[in-house]
Design an enzyme around this catalytic site. Structure first.
Site, PDB file in Angstrom:
ATOM      1  N   SER A 656       0.811  -1.215   0.000  1.00 45.60           N
ATOM      2  CA  SER A 656       0.000   0.000   0.000  1.00 45.60           C
ATOM      3  C   SER A 656       0.844   1.264   0.000  1.00 45.60           C
ATOM      4  O   SER A 656       0.322   2.362  -0.227  1.00 45.60           O
ATOM      5  CB  SER A 656      -0.939   0.011   1.213  1.00 45.60           C
ATOM      6  N   LYS A 699      -6.194   5.142   7.828  1.00 48.24           N
ATOM      7  CA  LYS A 699      -5.023   5.882   7.356  1.00 48.24           C
ATOM      8  C   LYS A 699      -5.314   7.379   7.258  1.00 48.24           C
ATOM      9  O   LYS A 699      -4.505   8.211   7.683  1.00 48.24           O
ATOM     10  CB  LYS A 699      -4.580   5.329   6.006  1.00 48.24           C
TER      11      LYS A 699
END
Length: 804
Positions: A656, A699
Site C-alpha cells: 500500500s 489511514k
C-alpha cells in the site's frame, strides 16, 4: 488541471432516520433469518434436507459473524417437526458380562423399564426371603435333610449290627469313625489284644478289615447322598424362587410384549435371579437395617447392580429431533466412555458405568461442533470420522485405541448412527482440512459459507432494523429509536470498510447495542438514541487507543520525525495501519529515496535487513519495472536508488506504500520537492495506475489526527486511490473539517495525478515525437535518467589503466 478534493458527501454515507418506516424497533417483528446470508441459508437448507451419507456440513466464515446462533436457530426451528429418536440403554449380558447388551426402545420406554426393573428387584428383596422362611419351604427342606440323615443312620445301623455279631463295635473318635473288638461290652485294650491267641487275633483282624472295607464304602456314598440332597434343595429353591419371581416378571413381559429385545432381557433376568437366589437372602442384621431404614454397607447395595438398567439417552420429554451443541468435544465427551471404580486396589467396571457421548444424545438429530475446538482435542476428530464412516457409535477409550489399557474393560454393543454433524469454524481451517485430510471432503460435502458483509440497500437496511430489534429483545435491552438504528447502520458500514456494504459481524453489533443500552440507562433515555450509540462508539475507541495516543505523542514531541508543512525532495509521508487486538489505527511514516549512478537497481533497505515482507518487496520491484518502461526506452536504466521507511523498527509488509515510494523516487530524480502537508497511500502497478488498498479510513484519520494536533492549515490532506472512494466512512470530525475546507481528501487514478498534486508541477505526456514537454516532472526524470546512462557509458569507454 488541479485535482479537486472529494466533497464531504463522498467521505461518509449517512443513513437518514426520516427514511426509516418506523419510530422505534418496538414496532418491528423479530427476524427469523439473518439478512444477507442467502447463499449460506440455501446451503444449510440443502445440507439438512439431503439424507445421504457424507452430506454433513461445515459452516465457514469470520468469527463473530453469527454462525453458531444462525445454525442453532435454524436447526431448532426445523427439528421441531423431526422424528423423536428412540431411547438408548445398556443392560447386563448375563452370559458375557464384558459385552453389555444395547436396547433401543421407543421414546420414554427406557426410563419406565429402568424404574419397573428396579421396583421388581426391590419387591424380590422381600418376597424371596419371605418365601424361603415360609413353613412349607422349611418343611420340605427339612424333609430332604431328614432323608439324608436317615440314609446315613440306616447304613450305620446295618454295619453296626453285623459288627456286633462278630464282637466288634463301631465307635466315634476325634479322628472319625473306627472299629474295635469288644469283650463283655468293653473295647479290648491293645495290650490285652496282643495276649490273645494268635489264631484268634488273626480272625479278629480279618473281620476288622472286612468291616472296615464296608465302612469305607458307606462313607464314600455320603458325598453322593449329600449332592442328591443339595440338588433336591436347589430344585426346591428354583421352584420357590420361580413362584416368587414369576408374577412380577410375567407382568413386565405382558407390559413390554411388543418389544422383543426387552422380553429377551426379562427372560435372561429371570433365569439369572433364579440361578442366584442366594443373593436375595439377607441375614438378620441386614434385614433389620432394611426394615428400620438404616443404611447398609455399599457392598450390600451393589449386590443387585447386575439387574439395573443403565439409560444413556432418554427422549421421553423431547419434542422433535435433538439439537446438541458440544462445546468441549473431547473424545469421551464425543463418543462416550466407560468409567472405572477402585476396588481392593484394582480398577473395575460394569455396564452401569457406561456414559453417553454427544453422538448418543444427538443421534437421530443434529450435532453442532466447533471445528477448532474439535481439532485441539486428541483423538476426537479421528473418532468422529470413524463413527461417520462406519455409521455406528463404538465406545472405545483412547487407551484401548492405542492398545495400552491394562484394566479389564467392556465392549459395549455399538449404536447405529444416523445424524447430521455441523462443524462451525474459520475458512482457514476449512481449506486446511480440504488440503490435508482426504477424508474430510468425503464426510463434509456441504460448505455453508457465511458472508462477511451485505449490500446496503433498502431491503437490507429494513432487515437490519429488524435484526437490531431481535437482538434487543433477546438481550433484554431497550428498544432503539430510528435515530439510534440509523447510527448503528452507519457504523455497520464503517465496520465493513465500505459505504455500500453493511457488516455481517453480528458480535460487534451486539456489543455495541449492549454498551449503548448502558449509556441510555445512564442518561435515563427510554430508547437507545443516536447519541447513546455514538457515546458507546467513542467509549470503545477511548478504551483501546492508548497506543495510538502514545504514537501521536512521540511525533508531537519530535522523537518520530514527520513533517506536516513545507516541501522536501525525495521525502513523502506514507500511511500504514497498525492492528492491536481488535483495534486498528493509522500512522504516518516518513519514506525517503536517494538516487545515484548505478546498475539500474532500486534497493529496498527494508528487504536487505529482512524487515520487509515479500509483498512489500514485490511492490518495490514494480517501481523498477515502471521506471524502465516509461523512461528508459532507448537507454539502459543506470541508477542505484535506495528506499527506506524511516524510523521503522519492525517488519514492513504490504504494497500500500508503493505509490508513496514511487513519488519519493520521482522527486529525487527530478529534484522536485514534495509537499509535506499531504500524505499518500495506494499501491501502483507497472503502468503507473494507483490501485486500491485496505484500511483507507484508518489511514486518513491517522494523518488527520496529527494535523489536528498541530493545527489544521486548510492545505493538509491525503491522497488515496480513486477506487477506494466507495470505502470511505470517515469519522464525523474529519468530515466536518473537510466540509469547512480545513482538510482535504484527494482521489487519484494514476501516478501523474498524484505527482502534480504533490509538486505543483505538471507531470507531462509524450507528444507526437515521443518527448515529454519541457518543465514537466516526467521530462526532468527522463533527462536525469539519460544523463546517468550517458555518464555510465562514459565510464565504460575509458581506456584501461586511465587515471580515474
Amino acid at each position: 488541471m488541479p485535482l479537486d478534493p472529494l466533497p464531504p458527501d463522498a467521505l461518509y454515507r449517512r443513513c437518514d432516520p426520516s427514511t426509516l418506516p418506523f419510530h422505534s424497533t418496538k414496532e418491528l417483528e423479530d427476524l427469523v433469518e439473518v439478512p444477507g446470508q442467502d447463499r449460506a441459508l440455501a446451503a444449510l437448507n440443502f445440507g439438512v434436507g439431503i439424507r445421504q451419507p457424507g452430506y454433513n456440513l461445515y459452516a465457514l466464515g469470520a468469527s463473530g459473524a453469527g454462525r453458531h446462533r444462525t445454525i442453532r436457530d435454524y436447526l431448532e426451528r426445523i427439528a421441531v417437526d423431526g422424528v423423536v429418536p428412540p431411547d438408548l440403554c445398556y443392560v447386563n449380558n448375563f452370559d458375557q458380562p464384558y459385552r453389555p447388551v444395547l436396547l433401543q426402545t421407543p421414546q420414554g420406554t427406557a426410563g419406565r423399564l429402568r424404574d419397573d426393573v428396579a421396583r421388581l428387584i426391590e419387591d424380590l428383596q422381600s418376597a424371596i426371603p419371605a418365601i424361603f422362611e415360609s413353613e412349607a419351604y422349611r418343611t420340605r427342606h427339612q424333609a430332604f435333610d431328614e432323608e439324608f440323615k436317615q440314609r446315613q443312620e440306616t447304613a450305620f445301623e446295618g454295619l453296626q449290627a453285623k459288627a456286633k455279631e462278630k464282637s466288634i463295635a463301631l465307635i466315634r473318635t476325634p479322628m472319625g469313625l473306627a472299629l474295635a473288638p469288644v469283650s463283655e461290652g468293653e473295647v479290648i485294650p491293645a495290650e490285652a489284644f496282643r495276649k490273645l491267641p494268635e489264631d484268634r487275633q488273626h480272625r479278629i483282624q480279618q473281620e476288622l478289615e472286612a468291616l472296615q472295607g464296608e465302612l469305607e464304602q458307606i462313607v464314600r456314598k455320603f458325598p453322593e447322598w449329600d449332592k442328591e440332597r443339595r440338588d433336591k434343595i436347589r430344585g426346591l429353591n428354583r421352584e420357590v424362587t420361580m413362584l416368587a419371581v414369576a408374577h412380577g416378571i410375567e407382568e413386565l413381559r405382558s407390559r413390554y410384549s411388543a418389544l422383543a429385545d426387552i422380553v429377551a432381557f426379562l427372560n435372561a433376568l429371570q433365569k439369572d435371579i433364579i440361578r442366584n437366589a442366594d443373593a436375595f437372602l439377607v441375614d438378620g442384621e441386614q434385614a433389620a437395617a432394611m426394615t428400620t431404614g438404616r443404611k447398609t454397607h455399599p457392598a450390600q447395595q451393589d449386590r443387585f447392580r447386575a439387574y439395573r438398567v443403565n439409560v444413556i439417552a432418554e427422549n421421553g420429554g423431547t419434542k422433535g429431533a435433538p439439537v446438541i451443541y458440544e462445546d468441549h468435544a473431547t473424545q469421551p465427551n464425543l463418543v462416550g466412555r466407560v468409567e472405572y471404580q477402585a476396588e481392593m486396589g484394582a480398577l473395575v467396571t460394569d455396564f452401569n458405568l457406561i456414559k453417553a457421548g454427544a453422538l448418543h444424545r444427538a443421534n437421530g438429530g443434529y450435532l453442532v461442533l466447533d471445528a477448532r475446538n474439535l481439532l485441539q482435542q486428541p483423538f476426537s476428530y479421528d473418532s468422529l470420522k470413524r463413527a461417520l464412516r462406519s455409521r455406528e457409535i463404538r465406545i472405545e477409550s483412547p487407551a484401548q485405541m492405542m492398545g495400552i489399557v491394562s484394566a479389564v474393560s467392556l465392549e459395549p454393543q455399538p449404536v447405529t448412527l444416523d445424524l447430521k454433524v455441523v462443524l462451525v469454524g474459520e475458512r482457514q481451517v476449512y481449506y486446511m482440512l480440504c488440503m490435508l485430510d482426504p477424508d474430510f471432503p468425503e464426510l463434509f460435502k456441504v460448505a455453508v459459507d457465511f458472508e462477511d458483509d451485505m449490500i446496503r440497500d433498502v431491503g437490507n437496511i429494513l432487515a437490519y432494523g429488524r435484526l437490531l430489534a431481535t437482538m434487543a429483545r433477546r438481550e433484554k435491552l431497550r428498544a432503539l429509536d430510528r435515530t439510534g438504528v440509523a447510527r448503528v447502520i452507519e457504523h455497520a458500514g464503517r465496520l465493513a470498510d465500505d459505504s455500500e456494504k453493511l457488516t455481517a459481524h453480528l458480535s460487534s453489533i451486539a456489543d455495541l447495542l449492549r454498551e449503548a443500552d448502558y449509556w441510555a440507562s445512564q442518561n435515563h433515555h427510554p430508547f437507545i438514541t443516536d447519541a447513546d450509540v455514538q457515546r458507546a462508539i467513542d467509549a470503545q475507541l477511548r478504551r483501546a487507543d492508548r497506543v495510538r495516543e502514545r504514537s501521536l505523542e512521540m511525533i508531537e514531541r519530535g522523537f518520530v520525525l514527520i513533517d506536516t508543512d513545507g516541501a522536501k525532495v525525495g521525502q513523502v509521508n506514507g500511511l500504514s495501519v497498525l492492528s492491536m487486538g481488535t483495534f486498528s489505527f493509522g500512522r504516518p511514516t516518513r519514506i525517503t529515496a536517494r538516487v545515484r549512478l548505478g546498475k539500474g537497481e532500486v534497493i529496498d533497505i527494508e528487504r536487505k535487513v529482512e524487515l520487509g515482507g515479500p509483498i512489500h518487496s514485490k511492490g518495490v520491484l514494480i517501481l523498477s519495472a515502471f521506471l524502465g518502461a516509461r523512461y528508459a526506452l532507448d537507454h539502459p536504466l543506470s541508477l542505484e536508488a535506495s528506499l527506506v521507511f524511516e524510523q521503522s523498527y519492525g517488519g514492513v509488509e504490504g504494497d500500500s506504500a508503493s505509490s508513496a515510494e514511487l513519488y519519493a523516487l520521482l522527486s529525487a530524480l527530478a529534484e522536485a520537492p514534495l509537499r509535506q502537508d499531504l500524505a499518500v497511500t495506494g499501491s501502483v502497478n507497472q503502468h503507473g495506475e494507483v490501485q486500491a488498498i485496505g484500511g483507507v479510513n484508518e489511514k486518513i484519520e491517522g494523518f488527520f489526527d496529527l494535523c489536528a494536533r498541530r493545527g489544521l492549515t486548510g492545505n493538509q490532506g491525503v491522497l488515496i486511490p480513486a477506487s477506494n472512494v466507495k470505502h470511505l466512512m470517515l469519522r464525523h470530525d474529519v468530515v466536518e473539517a473537510a466540509a469547512a475546507g480545513r482538510f482535504h481528501v484527494h482521489a487519484v487514478r494514476g501516478i501523474d495525478e498524484g505527482i502534480e498534486l504533490l509538486t505543483g508541477v505538471p507531470a507531462g505526456e509524450r507528444d507526437a515525437e515521443g518527448k515529454f514537454p519541457e518543465a514537466t516532472i516526467n521530462r526532468r526524470v527522463e533527462d536525469r535518467l539519460i544523463a546517468l546512462a550517458e555518464r555510465r557509458r562514459s565510464f565504460g569507454a575509458q581506456p584501461t589503466g586511465a587515471a580515474s
